[in-house]
Design a protein around this motif. Sequence first.
Motif, PDB file in Angstrom:
ATOM      1  N   SER A  36       0.826  -1.203   0.000  1.00 39.07           N
ATOM      2  CA  SER A  36       0.000   0.000   0.000  1.00 39.07           C
ATOM      3  C   SER A  36       0.864   1.259   0.000  1.00 39.07           C
ATOM      4  O   SER A  36       2.090   1.199   0.106  1.00 39.07           O
ATOM      5  CB  SER A  36      -0.894   0.020   1.236  1.00 39.07           C
ATOM      6  OG  SER A  36      -0.146   0.448   2.334  1.00 39.07           O
ATOM      7  N   ALA A  37       0.203   2.400  -0.085  1.00 35.54           N
ATOM      8  CA  ALA A  37       0.915   3.677  -0.093  1.00 35.54           C
ATOM      9  C   ALA A  37       1.346   4.087   1.306  1.00 35.54           C
ATOM     10  O   ALA A  37       2.053   5.074   1.478  1.00 35.54           O
ATOM     11  CB  ALA A  37       0.012   4.747  -0.702  1.00 35.54           C
ATOM     12  N   GLU A  38       0.902   3.323   2.304  1.00 35.04           N
ATOM     13  CA  GLU A  38       1.142   3.727   3.692  1.00 35.04           C
ATOM     14  C   GLU A  38       2.292   2.973   4.357  1.00 35.04           C
ATOM     15  O   GLU A  38       2.394   2.972   5.584  1.00 35.04           O
ATOM     16  CB  GLU A  38      -0.142   3.514   4.509  1.00 35.04           C
ATOM     17  CG  GLU A  38      -1.312   4.383   4.084  1.00 35.04           C
ATOM     18  CD  GLU A  38      -1.044   5.862   4.279  1.00 35.04           C
ATOM     19  OE1 GLU A  38      -0.432   6.221   5.307  1.00 35.04           O
ATOM     20  OE2 GLU A  38      -1.401   6.660   3.386  1.00 35.04           O
ATOM     21  N   ASN A  65       4.551   5.244   6.659  1.00 36.08           N
ATOM     22  CA  ASN A  65       3.827   5.734   7.837  1.00 36.08           C
ATOM     23  C   ASN A  65       3.595   4.619   8.848  1.00 36.08           C
ATOM     24  O   ASN A  65       3.817   4.807  10.046  1.00 36.08           O
ATOM     25  CB  ASN A  65       2.468   6.320   7.411  1.00 36.08           C
ATOM     26  CG  ASN A  65       2.633   7.720   6.879  1.00 36.08           C
ATOM     27  OD1 ASN A  65       3.556   8.428   7.260  1.00 36.08           O
ATOM     28  ND2 ASN A  65       1.769   8.113   5.967  1.00 36.08           N
ATOM     29  N   THR A  66       3.172   3.459   8.352  1.00 32.06           N
ATOM     30  CA  THR A  66       2.891   2.344   9.266  1.00 32.06           C
ATOM     31  C   THR A  66       4.168   1.889   9.964  1.00 32.06           C
ATOM     32  O   THR A  66       4.168   1.643  11.173  1.00 32.06           O
ATOM     33  CB  THR A  66       2.273   1.152   8.487  1.00 32.06           C
ATOM     34  OG1 THR A  66       1.246   1.649   7.642  1.00 32.06           O
ATOM     35  CG2 THR A  66       1.706   0.119   9.419  1.00 32.06           C
ATOM     36  N   ALA A 116      -3.515   0.451  12.597  1.00 34.18           N
ATOM     37  CA  ALA A 116      -3.158   0.809  11.213  1.00 34.18           C
ATOM     38  C   ALA A 116      -2.750  -0.440  10.430  1.00 34.18           C
ATOM     39  O   ALA A 116      -3.095  -0.595   9.258  1.00 34.18           O
ATOM     40  CB  ALA A 116      -2.013   1.817  11.220  1.00 34.18           C
ATOM     41  N   GLN A 122      -5.663  -2.525   9.538  1.00 38.83           N
ATOM     42  CA  GLN A 122      -6.344  -1.917   8.392  1.00 38.83           C
ATOM     43  C   GLN A 122      -5.668  -2.333   7.084  1.00 38.83           C
ATOM     44  O   GLN A 122      -6.325  -2.624   6.095  1.00 38.83           O
ATOM     45  CB  GLN A 122      -6.302  -0.401   8.540  1.00 38.83           C
ATOM     46  CG  GLN A 122      -7.396   0.296   7.773  1.00 38.83           C
ATOM     47  CD  GLN A 122      -7.473   1.768   8.133  1.00 38.83           C
ATOM     48  OE1 GLN A 122      -6.966   2.199   9.166  1.00 38.83           O
ATOM     49  NE2 GLN A 122      -8.088   2.545   7.265  1.00 38.83           N
ATOM     50  N   GLU A 123      -4.329  -2.360   7.124  1.00 40.66           N
ATOM     51  CA  GLU A 123      -3.580  -2.808   5.940  1.00 40.66           C
ATOM     52  C   GLU A 123      -3.892  -4.269   5.635  1.00 40.66           C
ATOM     53  O   GLU A 123      -4.060  -4.658   4.489  1.00 40.66           O
ATOM     54  CB  GLU A 123      -2.076  -2.679   6.183  1.00 40.66           C
ATOM     55  CG  GLU A 123      -1.565  -1.256   6.321  1.00 40.66           C
ATOM     56  CD  GLU A 123      -1.653  -0.507   5.024  1.00 40.66           C
ATOM     57  OE1 GLU A 123      -1.276  -1.090   4.001  1.00 40.66           O
ATOM     58  OE2 GLU A 123      -2.131   0.645   5.038  1.00 40.66           O
ATOM     59  N   GLN A 132       2.157  12.968  15.081  1.00 41.95           N
ATOM     60  CA  GLN A 132       1.944  13.411  13.703  1.00 41.95           C
ATOM     61  C   GLN A 132       3.002  14.404  13.207  1.00 41.95           C
ATOM     62  O   GLN A 132       3.558  14.221  12.120  1.00 41.95           O
ATOM     63  CB  GLN A 132       0.528  14.004  13.574  1.00 41.95           C
ATOM     64  CG  GLN A 132       0.089  14.320  12.155  1.00 41.95           C
ATOM     65  CD  GLN A 132       0.017  13.082  11.272  1.00 41.95           C
ATOM     66  OE1 GLN A 132       0.077  11.957  11.760  1.00 41.95           O
ATOM     67  NE2 GLN A 132      -0.084  13.284   9.966  1.00 41.95           N
ATOM     68  N   PRO A 144       7.946  10.205   5.229  1.00 45.11           N
ATOM     69  CA  PRO A 144       7.917   9.578   3.894  1.00 45.11           C
ATOM     70  C   PRO A 144       8.847  10.261   2.896  1.00 45.11           C
ATOM     71  O   PRO A 144       9.274   9.633   1.919  1.00 45.11           O
ATOM     72  CB  PRO A 144       6.450   9.726   3.473  1.00 45.11           C
ATOM     73  CG  PRO A 144       5.701   9.742   4.753  1.00 45.11           C
ATOM     74  CD  PRO A 144       6.580  10.489   5.716  1.00 45.11           C
ATOM     75  N   GLY A 167       5.594   4.178  -1.338  1.00 48.09           N
ATOM     76  CA  GLY A 167       4.289   4.727  -0.985  1.00 48.09           C
ATOM     77  C   GLY A 167       3.698   5.629  -2.036  1.00 48.09           C
ATOM     78  O   GLY A 167       2.723   6.333  -1.789  1.00 48.09           O
TER      79      GLY A 167
END
Lengths: 203, 465
Positions: free
Chosen positions: B302-304, B307-308, B377, B380-381, B450, B457, B464
């Motif tokens: 995924s694109a995350e 972040n993950t 998170a 969710q992935e 945050q 990234p 991502g």
Amino acid sequence: MILDIISWAAVGIILATSTAIFINRDWRISLGALTVQYIAAFWLVTRHMPFVMGSVKLITGWMIVAALGITRLGLPAAEDQQGNAFLPRGQWFRLMLILLVALVTVGVTPRIESAIPGLGWQVIAGSLLLIGTGLIHLGMTSDTLNAILGLLTTLTGFEILYAAVESSILVTGLLAVTNLGLGIVGSYLLLAGSAAAEAEEER
Amino acid sequence: MSAPIIWIAIPFAVGFFLLFFLHKRLSPLIGGAVAAILSLTALIFPIDTALLLGAISIKISASIQFFGRSFALNTADGPLIAIVYGLAALWFFGTETSGTANRFVALGLMIVSLLTASIAVEPFLFAALLLDMAAILAIPLLVPIYQKPGRGIIRFLTYQTLAMPFILFSGWMLAGVESSPGAISATVQAGTILGLGFAFLVGIFPFYNWIPMLMEEAAPYASGFLLWALPTFTVIFALGFLDRYVWLRTSPQLSNAIQYAGIFMVASGGLFASQQKHIGRIMGYAAITETGLLVLAMGGRSAEIVNTVFLLLIPRGLELAVWALALSILKRRAYSLRFGEVKGLARKYPIAVSALILAHLSMTGFPLLAGFPPRLALWQELAGQPIYMSFWVFFGLLGLLVALARTLAVFVMAEENTGWAWNETWAQSVMLGLGALGLFVLGIFPQILQPLIVNLPALFNHLGL
């Protein structure tokens, strides 16, 4: 032609010294063989690297041998190597393993040479012999000195091969520091073990 | 001044100075303060950007040349450096209360600076050498001179050292693969060698057996520090590989292999943790499970990804610090840390035991604690992946929960009429209390991370996207 003959002689020396390190239980012979092994490795490294950069590896290697030797000399004889009791420890078994490594080297060297042309058979053979014997040495021992010798042998084999593809000064320097670090840490671990044994004896 | 001098050379020099010259009692304070200052500096001063302070213009240049190669820390590295040195400061301030050998801070600073150098060196491939040097430097941290080195130490040294040649050589092969992407056999060979290198480095099954051994043989605080520091930078290094080589990033086979390795680590780590009778080894297996989650996150398409991964990395530092500190305090009373010896300690060390349980709960992904948001998170992935992946992750985390239940049962198994006592010192209580509070804060308000992770990234140009 003469260079090739000397290189094959270096491969022969590597086979002899790595066998001596693997088979012998006397640390003096092992360290002596390691000293000679570094000369052979130096020769093979200089096939692809300038003499000065190759000599860094030789000097580093000898410094490691000196550090390990001086440390081991100061330890009591009872600290002699204890192999892994689970595995066969006979010399013939070890010799068979070395033979196996040599056979694999003979089989694999031409294939690597065809995959990466220009490395030279001697460089590949010397490197594979060291990596192979180093790895089986690591697999057969839990003794500190032997483990360090196995790691140094494997790393030397890798360095011979890597010198042919990467001749950066930084990499040469960092590899020298890594080798030296291994030697110093090996000496430290030998001392640590011995200090613990002395403390137990005093009790 | 340049960024590599500030965040690599200075901490290394301070560590060296602390190791040989300074009074031992002062080293945790000085080391912790230096790490905290370096963290704040990274947070306040953007790298390679001119900053006007009144009439003075300050600019930290990004790179220096060293033996013909460059070490560069860019603007995007700033938050990462701030996180790393911030967490390192936390570890160093806790040294005194953990009773760990005083050279911990000195060597720790040197290790962190070497690891920082590993993200700065160009070509990035040479990071393998710096990671190996950091591992070598960790040995005196793990083995005091009066203790015989165990098999875990030797295996740790062996695996970390063997990783370096594999990675260096695979990097050279990958360059060849890039120029001729059609060569399938070369691609497979390069991928296999790279995989082996990272399996040694990260401690992927079966190369993680040194972790529980180390937790049994060495001081828990030093081992915990290592279990935080090394995988953190190894994961960043691995992400660098994925970012740099197109075929690694786009290969579905490799992605599957990474995910399977992660799942296997999570499931086996959880399973083995549930079977242990040694609270140090349980922590080791929990760290393996956590590393498995990181590997699993890296394998995601995924694109995350970034972040993950970073969402997992930050709480990990805090969880391991609190857990290791609590273990160190308990180890003074129950040296072996076996169940038989720690029985009933909840009444004698209530704060250490509570902090340990909270850190363990956080690692299992319990709600309201630091480990929960990143796991959410990750879940969710995983929702977009085959169901068996979620099952095995659940299985691993359940194993950790079983280990927690067993640990808790042993801790409260006090003899009848045993009174409550408070054997922790004030300093220990404060440190553990702050750590536990941090676990709750990160769990309830994960958004406070945050500002730190929003720009991370940017460290990777292609991941991502």
